[in-house]
Enzyme design. Sequence first.
Site, PDB file in Angstrom:
ATOM      1  N   CYS A 169      94.747 -14.525  57.724  1.00 28.21           N
ATOM      2  CA  CYS A 169      94.975 -15.672  56.825  1.00 28.21           C
ATOM      3  C   CYS A 169      95.442 -16.832  57.696  1.00 28.21           C
ATOM      4  CB  CYS A 169      95.979 -15.315  55.730  1.00 28.21           C
ATOM      5  SG  CYS A 169      97.631 -14.890  56.336  1.00 28.21           S
ATOM      6  N   CYS A 201     102.365 -24.715  49.177  1.00 24.31           N
ATOM      7  CA  CYS A 201     101.705 -25.997  49.446  1.00 24.31           C
ATOM      8  C   CYS A 201     100.876 -25.923  50.721  1.00 24.31           C
ATOM      9  CB  CYS A 201     102.747 -27.108  49.566  1.00 24.31           C
ATOM     10  SG  CYS A 201     103.547 -27.522  47.996  1.00 24.31           S
TER      11      CYS A 201
END
Length: 422
Positions: free
Chosen positions: A381, A208
């Site tokens: 990332c 999520c």
Amino acid sequence: MPLPPLVEPGPPLTREQVQLYSRHLLLGQLGEDGQRRLRAARVLVMGAGGLGAPALLYLAGAGVGHVGIVDDDVVDASNLQRQVIHTRADVGRPKVDSAAEKMHALNPEVAVTRHHLRLDAANARDIIGAYDLVLDGTDNFPTRYLVNDVCAELGRPLVWGSILRFDAQVSVFWSRPRPAAGPTDAAPAVTLRDLFPFPPPAGTTPSCGQAGVLGAMCGQVGSVMATEAVKLVTGTGEPLLGRVLVLDALTSRWSELPVRPRPGARPPATVAELGYDPTGSPAGSAGAACLVPGVPASAPAVPAPPAISAAELARRLTARDRGADDFVLLDVREPAERGIVAIPGAVSIPLGEVLADPDAAVHRLGLARPGGVGRELLVHCRSGQRSADAVRALRDAGARAIDVEGGVLAWVEDVDPALPTY
């Protein structure tokens, strides 16, 4: 199909309890007997996040006598969009503490045990074994499969929920359901592995925190999970055992899929198939490797790829701007994540594309052209997990790939604190 109540009734209700739970007492299917069962129940909730937050509030409101919370995280500002049990004043606090306080404020009679830890193979049996029922709203595959396997081993019913973006799934798993009313009404003995036998390969399914989630949908799913818990404890109605509810929030449609025991199912044989390390720690622990017969006690550790810090990346970017350094900075996050915050000078190829064809990514970045083979590739990332997977794949394809430890979160903390995080 209906199942017998999971918990025996507790003591008679007091006058105050009758008033507090009067709306339950008016329900013929639940009534005083069911409320006394709820008061005697011990329910464990895995995670005080998006799904755990509404479930915990409704379990407290329902009068469940003892609730355990397992969560090793602290409240972050980005949680508040969906984790409605926490407030801005709780940012930085352990989620178990914040959640327990809100539950006590709602219903002081509910006993709450705070397990501020990460569940692992060394402690899972002792923790889960102390409860009648488990609700799993965790957000990572190792914990999901560990909880499932221990519940299956101990015969505990498991209410399971999963959410991502605008989609959700809810079900009940139980390896040894109690006999139903009649001999022809045998309840299906199913677990998570009958629905999804093994976790997906690393890097193929975003979290999520990577893909996003509609906050209000967490309330829908967490409430369904709490409802299933009440039904199982009291023997009310028909639980979701043998069925999966699937929600498409964009179209406001619920659908239902059957789940049956998989024919010829075999126990997982490797750590990768298990979805977690059964030793519970690098050195192992007594009995921790026995969750599934025949599972090896340990697996070779995957070596960490070469890495640099966010501060070192900042120095190298400054040097590159002066022409004193030469490298490519690759961001493997999704485009929507880059819209929130980005490190200047990075090019973008999402992790899924990198893992699908690392050689194509190397060519796309110009690293395979004459004169470009020697250029380093620095990969980042959000927090470092996806970039490490990308670096391994890109190094196998011949690139001189290096991981940026901590990703964007480390960049904001150590280099540019004015930037937002998520």
